[in-house]
Enzyme design. Structure first.
Site, PDB file in Angstrom:
ATOM      1  N   LYS A  11      26.504  31.856 -37.433  1.00 10.32           N
ATOM      2  CA  LYS A  11      27.014  31.620 -38.785  1.00 10.32           C
ATOM      3  C   LYS A  11      28.277  30.772 -38.687  1.00 10.32           C
ATOM      4  O   LYS A  11      29.219  31.123 -37.979  1.00 10.32           O
ATOM      5  CB  LYS A  11      27.329  32.948 -39.477  1.00 10.32           C
ATOM      6  CG  LYS A  11      27.735  32.797 -40.941  1.00 10.32           C
ATOM      7  CD  LYS A  11      26.542  32.386 -41.811  1.00 10.32           C
ATOM      8  CE  LYS A  11      25.692  33.578 -42.193  1.00 10.32           C
ATOM      9  NZ  LYS A  11      24.578  33.232 -43.097  1.00 10.32           N
ATOM     10  N   THR A  56      22.096  35.814 -38.755  1.00 10.49           N
ATOM     11  CA  THR A  56      23.412  35.199 -38.924  1.00 10.49           C
ATOM     12  C   THR A  56      24.217  35.918 -40.001  1.00 10.49           C
ATOM     13  O   THR A  56      25.451  35.937 -39.946  1.00 10.49           O
ATOM     14  CB  THR A  56      23.289  33.704 -39.278  1.00 10.49           C
ATOM     15  OG1 THR A  56      22.664  33.557 -40.551  1.00 10.49           O
ATOM     16  CG2 THR A  56      22.489  32.968 -38.210  1.00 10.49           C
ATOM     17  N   ASP A  57      23.536  36.514 -40.967  1.00 14.24           N
ATOM     18  CA  ASP A  57      24.254  37.295 -41.986  1.00 14.24           C
ATOM     19  C   ASP A  57      24.983  38.473 -41.346  1.00 14.24           C
ATOM     20  O   ASP A  57      26.076  38.861 -41.783  1.00 14.24           O
ATOM     21  CB  ASP A  57      23.279  37.788 -43.049  1.00 14.24           C
ATOM     22  CG  ASP A  57      23.983  38.439 -44.227  1.00 14.24           C
ATOM     23  OD1 ASP A  57      24.681  37.721 -44.965  1.00 14.24           O
ATOM     24  OD2 ASP A  57      23.873  39.673 -44.380  1.00 14.24           O
ATOM     25  N   PHE A 156      56.007  -2.380 -28.080  1.00 15.27           N
ATOM     26  CA  PHE A 156      54.654  -2.697 -27.609  1.00 15.27           C
ATOM     27  C   PHE A 156      54.595  -4.185 -27.302  1.00 15.27           C
ATOM     28  O   PHE A 156      54.553  -5.018 -28.205  1.00 15.27           O
ATOM     29  CB  PHE A 156      53.595  -2.311 -28.636  1.00 15.27           C
ATOM     30  CG  PHE A 156      52.187  -2.416 -28.105  1.00 15.27           C
ATOM     31  CD1 PHE A 156      51.793  -1.704 -26.976  1.00 15.27           C
ATOM     32  CD2 PHE A 156      51.253  -3.239 -28.715  1.00 15.27           C
ATOM     33  CE1 PHE A 156      50.506  -1.796 -26.469  1.00 15.27           C
ATOM     34  CE2 PHE A 156      49.957  -3.337 -28.221  1.00 15.27           C
ATOM     35  CZ  PHE A 156      49.592  -2.616 -27.096  1.00 15.27           C
ATOM     36  N   ARG A 173      59.424  -0.758 -33.200  1.00 14.73           N
ATOM     37  CA  ARG A 173      58.364  -0.484 -34.174  1.00 14.73           C
ATOM     38  C   ARG A 173      58.386   0.980 -34.584  1.00 14.73           C
ATOM     39  O   ARG A 173      58.960   1.841 -33.905  1.00 14.73           O
ATOM     40  CB  ARG A 173      56.991  -0.826 -33.595  1.00 14.73           C
ATOM     41  CG  ARG A 173      56.557   0.062 -32.447  1.00 14.73           C
ATOM     42  CD  ARG A 173      55.097  -0.164 -32.068  1.00 14.73           C
ATOM     43  NE  ARG A 173      54.689   0.688 -30.948  1.00 14.73           N
ATOM     44  CZ  ARG A 173      53.426   0.834 -30.552  1.00 14.73           C
ATOM     45  NH1 ARG A 173      52.447   0.187 -31.161  1.00 14.73           N
ATOM     46  NH2 ARG A 173      53.132   1.627 -29.521  1.00 14.73           N
ATOM     47  N   GLN A 229      50.042   5.496 -25.133  1.00 13.21           N
ATOM     48  CA  GLN A 229      49.506   6.164 -23.949  1.00 13.21           C
ATOM     49  C   GLN A 229      50.616   6.858 -23.161  1.00 13.21           C
ATOM     50  O   GLN A 229      50.443   7.991 -22.689  1.00 13.21           O
ATOM     51  CB  GLN A 229      48.788   5.159 -23.049  1.00 13.21           C
ATOM     52  CG  GLN A 229      47.438   4.693 -23.577  1.00 13.21           C
ATOM     53  CD  GLN A 229      47.539   3.448 -24.430  1.00 13.21           C
ATOM     54  OE1 GLN A 229      48.571   3.196 -25.067  1.00 13.21           O
ATOM     55  NE2 GLN A 229      46.473   2.658 -24.464  1.00 13.21           N
ATOM     56  N   ASN A 255      46.667   5.991 -33.618  1.00 14.40           N
ATOM     57  CA  ASN A 255      47.873   5.204 -33.858  1.00 14.40           C
ATOM     58  C   ASN A 255      47.909   4.851 -35.345  1.00 14.40           C
ATOM     59  O   ASN A 255      47.175   3.985 -35.807  1.00 14.40           O
ATOM     60  CB  ASN A 255      47.874   3.946 -32.992  1.00 14.40           C
ATOM     61  CG  ASN A 255      49.247   3.316 -32.899  1.00 14.40           C
ATOM     62  OD1 ASN A 255      50.105   3.549 -33.746  1.00 14.40           O
ATOM     63  ND2 ASN A 255      49.457   2.508 -31.872  1.00 14.40           N
ATOM     64  N   HIS A 257      49.163   2.954 -37.796  1.00 19.46           N
ATOM     65  CA  HIS A 257      49.915   1.702 -37.788  1.00 19.46           C
ATOM     66  C   HIS A 257      50.804   1.549 -39.030  1.00 19.46           C
ATOM     67  O   HIS A 257      50.375   1.815 -40.160  1.00 19.46           O
ATOM     68  CB  HIS A 257      48.957   0.517 -37.721  1.00 19.46           C
ATOM     69  CG  HIS A 257      48.099   0.510 -36.503  1.00 19.46           C
ATOM     70  ND1 HIS A 257      48.611   0.412 -35.225  1.00 19.46           N
ATOM     71  CD2 HIS A 257      46.746   0.604 -36.356  1.00 19.46           C
ATOM     72  CE1 HIS A 257      47.621   0.425 -34.342  1.00 19.46           C
ATOM     73  NE2 HIS A 257      46.488   0.554 -35.006  1.00 19.46           N
TER      74      HIS A 257
END
Length: 301
Positions: A11, A56-57, A156, A173, A229, A255, A257
């Site tokens: 479930k 599943t119940d 970067f 940045r 990274q 990322n 941006h």
């Protein structure tokens, strides 16, 4: 001739809210629980026989009943209780995997005496995955949706360029991401986790979660980033270094941006002040950081 491969059933996404009423002070746990069971289930697929199938119940009802009978100390402990119950309670079930999301609530503090009002926290969702095969445990904790941003101390440049490269190099940045992290504990005892039966005591799940979260945030804030990274590695390494109970961490960092807006058409200079926050496409940086001598077990996808 067709052959049945790996299979499981259960479930998914049972929402359970447990309220503890300690006099005038109330406490709340809000979980989303998914149960997956596997074992001797060939016949239900091949002939339709339900002789080995726990409905599943029933798994849904078990979640609710355990919330009442055992309470919810942590997602990990609650998942351990459920997994042990399903594997030891039914001969046909050999492995149980419990996935849990916890949604945080904070108490609304007021000048009055009431201690029963809460506001849903707007940051991350806590996660846990507990797997038990009757002998060994695997506990993977984590979080998702923890949004962080550094407004400087990020560069970067020096990257590969080809005929399709238009991205300019940048020495200052905005670096932003939504942290998705999963970390695996070394604990795999065949005991029940309390240490009374001779098995290895389980880690302190609540302290482990809070500590790993603090480590991730601290490393993100303190790393002068030359790439996402590099930041990712520092975040994961901080957790491994500071949390002896954790053997492996997998990080997925989109990322998010932030692009400088061109204000020159308006006669204005944009001195790293006004940005457009793009939601897509986004770079996606992912990696696993391991303790020395440990083999990776967290899925890479």
């Amino acid at each position: 001739m067709p052959t049945l491969g790996q299979n499981q059933y259960g479930k998914a996404e049972t929402r359970v809210v447990r309220i503890v009423r300690d006099g005038a002070v109330h406490h709340i746990k809000d979980l989303n629980v998914s149960v997956a069971l596997s074992g001797d289930m060939d016949e239900v697929h091949l002939s339709g026989s339900n002789a080995n199938v726990l409905p599943t119940d029933t798994t849904k009802n078990t979640v609710y009943a355990f919330a009442k009978e055992h309470g919810i100390a942590s997602p990990e402990q609650f998942g351990i209780l459920l997994a042990r119950h399903f594997v030891t309670g039914q001969d046909a079930i050999h492995t149980a995997r419990i996935r849990i999301e916890e949604y945080g609530w904070e108490r609304i503090e007021t000048a009055g005496a009431a201690r029963h009002s809460f506001v849903r926290t707007g940051q991350e969702t806590r996660t846990a995955q507990i797997t038990f095969d009757g002998e060994r445990w695997e506990v993977i904790s984590g979080l998702t949706g923890l949004t962080v941003l550094n407004s400087t101390d990020s560069e970067f440049w020096g990257f590969v360029k080809d005929e399709y490269t238009t991205l300019p190099e940048v020495r200052d940045r905005v670096l932003a991401t939504d942290v998705h992290a999963r970390w695996r504990y070394g604990w795999c005892s065949d005991g029940d986790g309390d240490g009374d039966d001779g098995g290895e005591p389980a880690p302190d799940w609540e302290r482990g979660y809070a500590g790993a979260r603090d480590d991730l945030l601290a490393a993100f804030a303190e790393t002068y980033s030359l790439s996402l990274q590099q930041t990712l590695y520092q975040m994961g390494a901080r957790v491994i270094e500071n949390r002896p109970a954790i053997d492996e961490i997998r990080l997925s960092l989109p990322n998010k941006h932030h692009f400088l807006v061109d204000l020159e058409p308006f006669g204005l200079k944009n001195d790293n002040e006004v940005y457009f926050a793009a939601d897509r496409p986004y770079g996606l940086i992912e990696a696993t950081i391991l303790r020395d001598g440990v083999r990776p077990r967290i899925a890479s996808d």
